[in-house]
Design an enzyme around this catalytic site. Structure first.
Site: not given
Ligand code: AHR
Length: 503
Positions: A72, A173, A292, A352
């Site tokens: 984001n 996204e 992700e 992450q």
């Molecule tokens: O990984 C955390 C968040 O999850 C990322 O910033 C976003 O792309 C997703 O909604």
């Protein structure tokens, strides 16, 4: 003991596994960068301020690719803020996470970190508040040899050689209303097409990932993919998928079956890609970048409080999920799903890497430790390279609220380049060990090299800085290969890695 069988044949394969399915992700969010990979005052910091203890843990994962800088975050990010003399870099409000970004770590520093970590940088451009012009400029800055405004600026900023970034995400996204400058599928598809076209004109060797839906259960899922791809099919190479799971109802059997949803998600996106390709009479196949994925729910409530209390602070400890043993089992099952779909899933990034919904945790000024989910990722990355085999697994099943006939044993296998075979298996049964039987005669004379097991009697068990090995891999209780027939007991609630090699 109940029994599950796995039919394997070396000629029955899914295909070559792209090692990038063991990728990861670092966003300028929470303590991922500041206090995670970077902490100049830490006793282990190197000359660039990066923590050596964290680097060691990252290296053990052998992560082939790391997505950066968001997430984001990227939808409001000016990449130019992150290059040039540090003292001149602006501090900015980050409207994605309501914190302040100092830009102390930027493109050059992160590229250096990637080099040291022996990983490839996957860079996301801002197609939210910025657009195609900023996107083509950063490709020129990062990848053009020299002799132009942007490439010469890179050289002036200390990098004589281009960074050679191959994989680029066209935004993040963009289907989500929470995203800065959220777009409709048609709007996004057209911006992605124009940005992608210009980026490839600057460097034709790059690969592009267009944003698919941010989740399978988005109301626009399906039509988003179809309409977006209709706009940009010819310019892009991959569609992104994002998926996070949580055990919100505290129902372990349900939770452990969630990778069935993942499988459905992947297969549906593949069908849509091929449907759009069909309408275009295209010979090109669009593959998937699952950029992700993880378990994410433990920190949700706490984050709402933090954002209210400490709005606009630097490196707020957001998304610090503390993972338990059942999370590790689901992560193992998700990795099995990626392997089984590795003919189309070419990139996957666990979201992450450090502190933020991450396998690696740190304390500022203190230690680093592996969360429970670190282990299945490390095992898959280490032993899941080569050719994905296409097994037929028969297992006793269970019904839960979301699914019927969930196999207790979920398993797959990989053949390495030296003839070795590795089986990855999860036993989802809460109370029963299950014997896994497999006919391996087609592979020659194999023997068990190692049986690694991850198990804990308490599904909620966690690792901490003071008890980092509470949930850690151990030696399995054996198994046999007799006349080419493998028999291995899979303990109740366990992640298993069975490594076999020629005698
Ligand atoms: O990984 C955390 C968040 O999850 C990322 O910033 C976003 O792309 C997703 O909604």
């Amino acid at each position: 003991m109940k029994k599950a069988t796995m039919i394997l044949d070396r000629d029955f394969s899914i295909g070559r596994i792209d090692p990038r399915i063991y990728g990861s992700f670092i966003e300028h969010l929470g303590r991922a960068v500041y206090g995670g990979i970077y902490e100049p005052t830490h006793p282990t910091a190197d000359k660039n301020g990066f923590r050596r203890d964290v680097m060691e843990m990252v290296k053990k994962l052998d992560v082939p690719v790391v997505r950066y800088p968001g997430g984001n975050f990227v939808s409001g990010f000016n990449w130019e803020d992150s290059v040039g003399p540090r003292s001149e870099r602006p501090r900015r409000l980050d409207l994605a996470w309501f914190t302040t970004e100092t830009n102390e770590v930027g493109l050059h520093e992160f590229a250096d970190w990637c080099k040291e970590a022996n990983t490839e940088l996957m860079y996301a451009v801002n197609l939210g508040s910025r657009g195609p012009d900023a996107a083509r400029n950063i490709v020129e800055y990062a990848n053009h040899k020299g002799g132009t405004y942007w490439s010469d600026l890179r050289i002036k900023n200390g990098a004589k050689d281009p960074f050679g970034i191959k994989l680029w995400c066209l935004g993040n996204e963009m289907d989500g209303p929470w995203q800065m400058c959220h777009k409709t599928a048609k709007e996004y598809g057209s911006v992605a097409r124009e940005a992608g076209k210009m980026m490839k004109w600057v460097d034709p060797s790059i690969e592009l990932v267009a944003c698919g839906s941010s989740a399978y259960d988005m109301p626009t899922f399906g039509t988003w993919e179809y309409e977006m791809l209709t706009e940009c099919y010819d310019e892009i190479d991959y569609v992104s998928l994002h998926r996070y799971y949580g055990n919100r109802t505290n129902n372990t059997p349900d939770f452990l079956a969630r990778n069935m949803d993942l499988d459905g998600f992947i297969k549906t996106v593949v069908s849509i890609c091929d449907a759009v390709g069909g309408t275009k009479h295209s010979k090109k196949k669009i593959n998937l970048s699952f950029d992700e994925w993880n378990v994410w729910y433990h920190s949700n409530e706490q984050d709402e409080e933090l954002k209210k209390k400490d709005r606009w602070s630097v490196a707020l400890p957001l998304l610090e999920d503390i993972y338990n043993f059942e999370d590790a089992l689901l992560v193992g099952a998700m990795l099995i799903t990626f392997l089984r779909n590795s003919d189309r899933v070419k990139v996957a990034c666990m979201a992450q890497l450090v502190n933020v919904i991450a396998p690696i945790m740190t304390r500022n000024g203190g230690g680093v430790w592996a969360q429970t989910i670190y282990w299945p990722l490390m095992h898959a990355s280490k032993y899941g390279r080569g050719t994905a085999l296409r097994p037929v697994v028969k297992s006793p099943t269970y019904d839960c609220s979301d699914y019927e006939q969930v196999p207790f044993v979920d398993a797959t296998a990989v053949q390495g380049d030296n003839g070795e075979v590795t089986i990855f298996a999860v036993n989802r049964s809460l109370d029963e060990d299950i014997m896994l039987e497999s006919d391996l005669r087609g592979f020659g004379d194999l023997e068990i090299v190692e049986h690694i097991v991850l198990h804990h009697d308490d599904v909620k068990a966690i690792n901490t800085e003071t008890n980092p090995d509470n949930v850690a891999p151990a030696k399995g209780n054996g198994g046999t290969v007799d006349g080419g027939m493998l028999n291995v007991p899979l303990g109740k609630l366990s992640w298993n890695v069975i490594r076999l090699a020629k005698k």
